[in-house]
Motif scaffolding. Sequence first.
Motif, short mmCIF file in Angstrom:
data_model
loop_
_atom_site.label_atom_id
_atom_site.label_comp_id
_atom_site.label_asym_id
_atom_site.label_seq_id
_atom_site.Cartn_x
_atom_site.Cartn_y
_atom_site.Cartn_z
N PRO A 50 0.82 -8.18 0.10
CA PRO A 50 0.21 -6.93 1.01
C PRO A 50 -1.45 -6.97 0.93
N THR A 52 -3.87 -3.92 1.26
CA THR A 52 -3.92 -2.41 1.13
C THR A 52 -5.13 -1.89 1.31
N THR A 64 -1.33 -0.20 4.65
CA THR A 64 -1.00 -1.72 4.31
C THR A 64 -0.54 -2.54 5.40
N LEU A 138 5.59 -2.42 -1.71
CA LEU A 138 4.67 -3.02 -0.45
C LEU A 138 4.94 -4.41 -0.25
#
Length: 264
Positions: A50, A52, A64, A138
């Motif tokens: 991810p 972010t 994100t 995430l």
Amino acid sequence: MIATRLLPACLLAVASPLAAQTAPLAPDWAYPDTPTHHQVAPPPDFHRPPTTEHRPIGAFTGQTDVGSAVVRGSSSYDPATRTYRITSAGYNVWYTRDEFRYLWKQMAGDVSLAADIAYPDPNGYGDRKAVLVIRQSLDDDSPEALVALHGAGMIHLAYRGAPGIRIKDMEYRIGSRGGLPGGKSPDSLVPAIAKRIGIEKKGDSFQLFVSLLGEPMHAWGPPITLHLNGPFYVGIGFCSHLPDKLDTALLSNVVVENRAGRVR
């Protein structure tokens, strides 16, 4: 006289700026269905970490690009209209991994989450989806439960039970032509259908809530069961369903509360 060296045609093609400009930015499997192409699941070992930003936005504490689509997303919040504007590319929120822009906060326990949804561009891809998501992490293959409103009007409750598992869902095409699977809500009904959706987490039960015609929100279909360890991520998001093309969704009048029974 200065001698010139001719490159092989294959090398010239690789070096050509035009070739670099027209080369696809995403893997072939990520592009949506067309008469000559069929989208398939990602390879089992394909993941992107991810991207972010720990930057608060409205009710959320971070944002994100889950799955880090090849074109970076963005978002903004207008407190006067209580509207989040989320712009994102992303091949899908589906299969064994996701790509979408996600605005989130960490919570534990029961949750109520709801939003009005609109698409400023009426010509976006029909399977684009604004989502309300409760997920464990995430990572692009995180366990999660979500509800979505698609560009063509379909709504669904979906979940991934474990990392890397393919999503399962319950789909609702109100007034759809053509039966299931496939079909879409008739164009004349799309503006009136499911402008507001919600999800309630009560223990390990996740329930879809819908307002079809502006009536008070009500449970729609059966719930699904999924266990998430707290803290988990709660928030709103969007993907264009096009791996390298941005689109935008507007989510407004967002309810996000740390208790059940507050979807409204």
